[in-house]
Design an enzyme around this catalytic site. Structure first.
Site, PDB file in Angstrom:
ATOM      1  CE  LYS A  48      -3.040   2.732   2.963  1.00 51.82           C
ATOM      2  NZ  LYS A  48      -2.082   3.865   2.975  1.00 51.82           N
ATOM      3  CG  LEU A  64      -1.648  -0.765   6.494  1.00 51.68           C
ATOM      4  CD1 LEU A  64      -0.597  -0.930   5.401  1.00 51.68           C
ATOM      5  CD2 LEU A  64      -1.003  -0.888   7.871  1.00 51.68           C
ATOM      6  CG  ASP A  65      -3.506   5.005  10.377  1.00 45.17           C
ATOM      7  OD1 ASP A  65      -4.625   4.521  10.572  1.00 45.17           O
ATOM      8  OD2 ASP A  65      -2.642   5.147  11.256  1.00 45.17           O
ATOM      9  CE1 TYR A  66      -5.512   9.645   1.503  1.00 43.24           C
ATOM     10  CE2 TYR A  66      -4.053  11.187   2.645  1.00 43.24           C
ATOM     11  CZ  TYR A  66      -4.765  10.813   1.514  1.00 43.24           C
ATOM     12  OH  TYR A  66      -4.733  11.614   0.400  1.00 43.24           O
ATOM     13  CB  THR A 109       0.331   3.844   7.580  1.00 41.97           C
ATOM     14  OG1 THR A 109       0.255   4.654   8.754  1.00 41.97           O
ATOM     15  CG2 THR A 109       1.219   2.635   7.863  1.00 41.97           C
TER      16      THR A 109
END
Length: 244
Positions: free
Chosen positions: A67, A102-104, A106
């Site tokens: 990602k 997963l955070d934006y 990260t």
């Protein structure tokens, strides 16, 4: 006969917990009738609809994505931002969804699948699947601070489970450090909040490993399909806590 929420999860519509919410909200029909009982069992001959759409069985698929930062870990986004499933749209036609999030901001390893039961096993804390992150932090953590993370630290939504933490490099003059941390929980923005709690906020975060899987051979935005053996090993790890 299988429980209704389990069948919905297996069909890749949603995780089992989300399927339970859909049932309780009256958004699921069995043979044309709304069902709100979580204990309801169904067979292969029953017709199931979720949000008015007939449930069709798909072959199960499993992907590992590197990602990139600036992408949402979701199927859709009401703000119109790019989601992880957008990366797959041209080549993958199954209704996949991210396993956890997963955070934006990260980057790193994220699994996607249309197998709700598999997603449940990979994300529920009781299965204790390790996720390893590399965190670049502002400031240099103290030994006591790292020990607090290792023992478990109190956050606003409860104490974290013990974590494996090490500082791989630091620069006192520049006031920065790089740490590796392994956790098996998935609280919202957990790693960032843990480091903030010891006074060294995260500047950049990347998930390097998920159980025994890593990002070898992939660049940000690239993905590969998991092998049958990898999927089997992940299931064994969730069910037994170890792999030979």
């Amino acid at each position: 006969m299988e429980r209704l929420q389990k069948v919905i999860a297996y069909a890749g519509i949603a995780s089992r917990r989300k399927a339970e919410s859909l049932i309780l909200e009256g958004k699921v029909k069995v043979n044309g009738k709304v069902v709100k009982e979580l204990g309801t069992k169904v067979s292969n001959s029953d017709t199931i609809e979720v949000n008015g759409v007939k449930l069709e069985k798909e072959d199960k698929v499993y992907f590992l994505l590197y990602k990139p930062r600036g992408v949402i870990s979701a199927v859709t986004d009401d703000k119109g931002r790019k989601t992880v499933t957008d990366i797959f749209k041209k080549h993958v036609h199954e209704r996949i969804f991210p396993v956890g999030r997963l955070d934006y901001d990260t980057s790193g390893l994220l699994l996607l699948t249309n197998d709700g039961e598999f997603a449940y096993q990979m994300t529920h804390p009781k299965f204790k699947i390790d996720k390893t992150y590399i965190a670049r932090v502002k400031g240099v953590p103290t030994i006591e601070g790292l020990k607090k993370l290792q023992r478990g630290i109190k956050l606003e939504d409860g104490k974290t489970a013990p974590a494996k933490v090490s500082m791989t490099s630091f620069d006192l003059k520049a006031g920065k450090a790089i740490c590796e941390i392994t956790i098996h929980e998935g609280k919202n923005r957990q790693v960032r909040r843990m480091f903030e709690a010891i006074g060294t906020p995260v500047v950049k975060l990347k998930r390097e490993r998920f159980a025994f899987l890593d990002l070898t051979g992939l660049n940000p935005g690239e993905y590969r399909q998991l092998t049958k053996h990898e999927v089997k090993l992940l299931r064994v790890l969730a069910e037994t806590g170890k792999i030979d």
